[in-house]
Scaffold this motif. Sequence first.
Motif, short mmCIF file in Angstrom:
data_model
loop_
_atom_site.label_atom_id
_atom_site.label_comp_id
_atom_site.label_asym_id
_atom_site.label_seq_id
_atom_site.Cartn_x
_atom_site.Cartn_y
_atom_site.Cartn_z
N MET A 1 104.49 -34.54 -13.83
CA MET A 1 103.27 -33.76 -13.63
C MET A 1 103.57 -32.39 -13.04
O MET A 1 102.97 -31.39 -13.43
N GLU B 1 105.02 -30.28 -15.97
CA GLU B 1 104.11 -30.00 -17.08
C GLU B 1 102.80 -29.33 -16.65
O GLU B 1 102.13 -28.73 -17.47
N LEU B 2 102.45 -29.41 -15.37
CA LEU B 2 101.17 -28.86 -14.93
C LEU B 2 101.30 -27.95 -13.71
O LEU B 2 101.02 -26.77 -13.80
N GLN C 1 103.15 -24.69 -13.86
CA GLN C 1 102.78 -23.86 -15.00
C GLN C 1 101.49 -23.07 -14.80
O GLN C 1 101.21 -22.15 -15.56
N GLN D 1 92.09 -29.78 -12.42
CA GLN D 1 93.20 -29.71 -13.37
C GLN D 1 94.05 -30.97 -13.35
O GLN D 1 94.48 -31.46 -14.40
N VAL D 2 94.31 -31.51 -12.18
CA VAL D 2 95.10 -32.74 -12.07
C VAL D 2 94.34 -33.90 -12.71
O VAL D 2 94.91 -34.68 -13.47
N TYR E 1 94.48 -33.43 -16.46
CA TYR E 1 95.83 -33.73 -16.95
C TYR E 1 96.04 -35.23 -17.08
O TYR E 1 96.49 -35.71 -18.12
N ILE E 2 95.69 -35.98 -16.04
CA ILE E 2 95.93 -37.42 -16.06
C ILE E 2 95.03 -38.11 -17.08
O ILE E 2 95.50 -38.91 -17.89
N THR F 1 93.01 -36.86 -19.62
CA THR F 1 92.90 -36.43 -21.02
C THR F 1 94.24 -36.23 -21.70
O THR F 1 94.32 -36.34 -22.92
N PHE F 2 95.29 -35.94 -20.95
CA PHE F 2 96.57 -35.72 -21.59
C PHE F 2 97.56 -36.86 -21.33
O PHE F 2 98.00 -37.52 -22.26
N TYR F 3 97.89 -37.11 -20.08
CA TYR F 3 98.93 -38.09 -19.76
C TYR F 3 98.57 -39.49 -20.26
O TYR F 3 99.40 -40.16 -20.87
N ARG G 1 100.03 -38.04 -24.27
CA ARG G 1 101.47 -37.93 -24.03
C ARG G 1 102.18 -39.26 -24.32
O ARG G 1 101.95 -40.25 -23.65
#
Length: 84
Positions: free
Chosen positions: A27, A30-31, A34, A46-47, A50-51, A53-55, A59
């Motif tokens: 994390m 990648e986040l 960045q 954002q965290v 990230y968790i 919707t993406f991770y 991913r």
Amino acid sequence: QYHWQRSFSALGKAGDNAWSESFFAIMKKELIYQIQFKDINDLRAQVFAYIETFYNRVRVQARLDYLAPVAWLSLYDQASQKVA
């Protein structure tokens, strides 16, 4: 139901925390490193994004047969229902 077991490792043994250490390292790469966050609320949003919707959904992970966690769990649930 899930066949979970408690950790009984000795104090100071890092093996129990390996999965969480790995997640936080990923994390950060990648986040966190960045993006320039506006404030703590932006960081939290954002965290979370990230968790959730993406991770968890996009991913892919080698240890899960190159599937995202949600896809792997779906297949696992389907396989478990066939056995039951």
